[in-house]
Design an enzyme around this catalytic site. Structure first.
Site, PDB file in Angstrom:
ATOM      1  N   HIS A  40       0.833  -1.207   0.000  1.00  0.00           N
ATOM      2  CA  HIS A  40       0.000   0.000   0.000  1.00  0.00           C
ATOM      3  C   HIS A  40       0.866   1.254   0.000  1.00  0.00           C
ATOM      4  CE1 HIS A  40      -2.395  -3.266   1.669  1.00  0.00           C
ATOM      5  NE2 HIS A  40      -3.467  -2.611   1.267  1.00  0.00           N
ATOM      6  N   HIS A 271      -4.199   3.586  -3.334  1.00  0.00           N
ATOM      7  CA  HIS A 271      -4.328   2.954  -2.008  1.00  0.00           C
ATOM      8  C   HIS A 271      -3.515   1.672  -1.846  1.00  0.00           C
ATOM      9  CE1 HIS A 271      -6.235   1.160   1.574  1.00  0.00           C
ATOM     10  NE2 HIS A 271      -6.196   0.053   0.867  1.00  0.00           N
ATOM     11  N   GLU A 420     -17.854  -3.772  25.101  1.00  0.00           N
ATOM     12  CA  GLU A 420     -17.072  -5.012  25.211  1.00  0.00           C
ATOM     13  C   GLU A 420     -15.852  -5.010  24.289  1.00  0.00           C
ATOM     14  OE1 GLU A 420     -20.352  -4.979  24.536  1.00  0.00           O
ATOM     15  OE2 GLU A 420     -21.280  -5.792  26.345  1.00  0.00           O
ATOM     16  N   HIS A 482     -28.914 -14.859  25.520  1.00  0.00           N
ATOM     17  CA  HIS A 482     -27.835 -14.759  26.501  1.00  0.00           C
ATOM     18  C   HIS A 482     -27.154 -16.097  26.781  1.00  0.00           C
ATOM     19  CE1 HIS A 482     -29.426 -10.829  26.953  1.00  0.00           C
ATOM     20  NE2 HIS A 482     -28.804 -10.551  28.087  1.00  0.00           N
TER      21      HIS A 482
END
Ligand SMILES: Cc1ncc(C[n+]2csc(CCOP(=O)(O)OP(=O)(O)O)c2C)c(N)n1
Length: 680
Positions: A40, A271, A420, A482
């Protein structure tokens, strides 16, 4: 391409020094990509000016000692631009980053892999490539710096964390968690240099994103500004001023991707592909860089090497201050730096294990974990707890711990909020920075929200400990959203990760011991919500969890079957063995709290534990890799789909994870293997 000859003009007299320095970075990067025929070039060409200003005027480091603890941390979150970093490491004189390594960019065994890899290349602070991870990891580094500073003062801990991030990093959802957490905690030593080139792989960012990044960061409590990313003085002024703010800083550096490549610059074509010799030759002309690939004029290299040596004096000053400390303080600083856990923790663990063995408490393994934490957080100051807003469910906070607050970093517990992913990434940064062994909690079902960061922890080999409670349908009424079913299998698929599922309070203490000792591996402790009995075992002399699996109950006489279980299902296997006994069958029970540690045992040890009788595996989860332990003739008793909302006891019987079902499976397996014996 311009060929270097005696007639080559001395560009050092014609171009301002800092421009020539930036161009040295540019062409090392673009030429390495060209030689590798992959990589890149766009980001290094665009960000060379910003990076050159940062390194030459601000970054505190000494190339001769890449691990100097008080160095500034630089995280290349846009890891695809790795050649930017490799070029700078070479120019500033990192010994291992030779010209040859640049020429071997992306080749087998080189120090210059496609994306920066921690532990592989000196000077790389964290592995990056998955966009956004570096940014969130840097938040953990900046936090660890402030926390260590609060303990040991400015004389020993006084550095900045810089991040180079692109549009991609800021588009990732993780960036939002990281921005929000850093802003809340007022991590003023965190400075993000945003490669604001408005281009990603598909084209202009306007194809997919209309965010005003400055306003986004501002809203989270950051100090923000925009500069021309090719104006060295403006960049320097921005960094200089942002170092003094009382908030984390975003400097949006407006740059041109592929700067200098005449037909590709400013477009996605710059890129991620080599420029090609014609375009690269024209870039040389445009930027007035007459040198052949990988040649840096001596005078220019000397300037860069001086940058690499600039930190030597501050580093020596730091070493003198360290030496002058009284021996106790010095030892505690060095222990913290190396994230030592210390023998006191070992004693505390033995003691609590004995207590569990004497008292036989019928408690959830999450509660056992809390009692372990109570004991060990009193024995060390180097453990840093936390939870993603489930403190009272994960039971991760102890009496000895104080929360870290914005601007007050003397505590040792982090309220990560409902973030999280950022928690997991920040824990990586904390571990990489040094100073603390981080542990953090959430529900096992939400390990998926942490997974990309857990994977990087495993790849880097860093010790972070995830306390993941509510580890099966045994959590009951909260229902299938859950209740983890596939998570154990999916975590076990990550190489180098230790997944523990202790069966009772004693194994919980032993699993903590293993996780703390695993200095170069992350661990996940999968803990029950529901109470579990302390199981009878023959000897308490060593830590059997360290072997991954062990025989908990051996029948008198030869085995007819071996029942293998983890966590809450070990008690079910024990009850099944009792049922089989009543029917005249001899079943051994093996507790297997950690597949990975068991897989690493010598073959004879594994064969002895598993035996040659038919086997039944029991785990309230999908089968995953269980077959490995069961052989073709074995049976697995577990989940085949999602759970349901009901009391835990009913769920176990409805889903057929009962002692009776295990005994029946054993009988079937025994009948089958009469015809076809099991391989050891
Ligand atoms: C999580 C993740 N998703 C996708 C990619 C693949 N990828 C690498 S670079 C990139 C575009 C990044 O754009 P930007 O940050 O603006 O970099 P620039 O084009 O300026 O070099 C993408 C999608 C990745 N590395 N990580």
């Amino acid at each position: 391409m311009t060929v270097h000859s005696a007639a080559t003009p001395n560009i050092l007299r014609e171009l301002p020094s800092h421009v020539a320095m930036a161009n040295a970075v540019r062409f090392l990067a673009a030429d390495a990509v060209e030689r590798a025929n992959s990589g890149h070039p766009g980001m290094p060409l665009g960000m060379a000016d910003v990076a050159a200003v940062l390194f030459s005027r601000f970054l505190k480091f000494d190339a001769a000692d890449p691990r100097w603890p008080d160095r500034d941390r630089l995280v290349l979150s846009a890891g695809h631009g790795s050649m930017l970093l490799y070029a700078l490491l070479h120019l500033t004189g990192y010994e291992a980053m030779t010209l040859n390594e640049l020429q071997r960019f992306r080749q087998w065994g080189s120090k210059t892999p496609g994306h920066p890899e921690y532990g592989h290349t000196e000077g790389v602070e964290t592995t990056t490539g998955p966009l956004g991870q570096g940014f969130a990891t840097a938040v953990g580094m900046a936090l660890a710096e402030r926390m260590l500073n609060a303990r040991f003062g400015d004389g020993l801990v006084d550095h900045y964390t810089y991040v180079i991030a692109g549009d991609g990093c800021l588009m990732e959802g993780l960036s939002h968690e990281a921005i929000s957490l850093a802003g809340h905690l007022k991590l003023a030593r965190l400075i993000v240099l945003f490669d604001d080139n408005q281009i990603t792989i598909d084209g202009a960012t306007s194809l997919s994103c209309s965010d005003d990044q400055l306003i986004r960061f501002l809203a989270s409590g950051w100090s923000v500004r925009r500069v021309n990313g090719h104006d060295h003085d403006a960049i320097a002024q921005a960094i200089s001023e942002e170092r003094e703010t009382d908030r984390p800083s975003l400097i949006a550096c407006r740059t041109v991707i592929g700067y200098g490549a005449p037909t590709r610059q400013g477009t996605e074509k710059a890129h991620g592909a080599p420029l090609g010799s014609e375009e690269l030759g024209k870039a040389r002309e445009a930027l007035r860089w007459p040198y052949p690939p990988f040649e840096i004029p001596d005078e220019l290299l000397a300037r860069w090497r001086a940058v690499g040596a600039r930190g030597r004096i501050p580093r020596h000053g730091w070493m003198e201050r360290l030496e002058k400390l009284d021996p106790f303080e010095r030892a505690s600083f060095e222990d913290a730096l190396h994230s030592e856990i210390g023998s006191e923790v070992g004693f505390a663990l033995r003691e609590i294990e004995c207590r569990f063995a004497d008292a036989h408490p019928r408690i959830a393994t999450r509660q056992a974990s809390q009692q372990v934490l109570e004991a060990i957080t009193q024995a060390t100051t180097n453990l840093l707890g936390g939870s993603a807003d489930l403190t009272h469910s994960n039971l991760t906070l102890t009496e000895a711990q104080q929360p870290v607050r914005p601007g007050a970093y003397g505590g040792n517990y982090i309220h990560y909020g409902v973030r999280e992913h950022a928690m997991a990434a920040a824990m990586n940064g904390i571990a990489l920075h040094g100073g603390f062994v981080p542990y953090g909690g959430t529900f096992l079902a939400f390990s998926d929200y942490c997974r990309p960061a857990i994977r990087l922890a495993a790849l880097m080999g860093v010790r972070v400990i995830h306390v993941m409670t509510h580890d099966s349908i045994g959590l009951g009424e909260d229902g299938p959203t859950h209740q983890p079913v596939e998570h154990l299998a999916s975590l076990r698929a990550i190489p180098n990760l230790l997944v523990f599922r202790p069966a009772d309070a004693i194994e919980t203490a032993q699993a903590w011991d293993c996780a703390l000792r695993a200095a170069h591996r992350p661990s996940v402790l999968c803990l029950s919500r529901q109470a579990l009995p302390v199981l009878k075992r023959s000897s308490a002399s060593e830590n059997p969890v360290a072997r991954g699996a062990y025989v908990l109950g051996e029948p008198q006489g030869p085995r007819d079957a071996t029942l293998i279980a983890t966590g809450s299902e070990v008690a079910i296997a024990m009850a099944a063995a009792a049922l089989l006994h009543q029917r005249g069958l001899h079943a051994a029970v093996v507790s297997m709290p950690c597949f990975e540690l068991f897989a690493a045992q010598p073959a004879e040890v594994r064969a002895e534990v598993l035996g040659s009788a038919p086997r039944v595996g029991v785990e309230a989860a999908v089968e995953g890799t269980w077959r490995r332990w069961l052989g073709e003739t074995g049976e697995f008793v577990g989940m085949t789909g999602f759970g349901a909302s009901a009391p835990a006891g009913e769920l176990y019987s409805r889903f057929g994870i009962t002692a009776e079902a295990v005994a029946a499976a054993a009988e079937r397996a025994i009948a089958r293997t009469k015809a076809e014996p099991v391989q050891a």
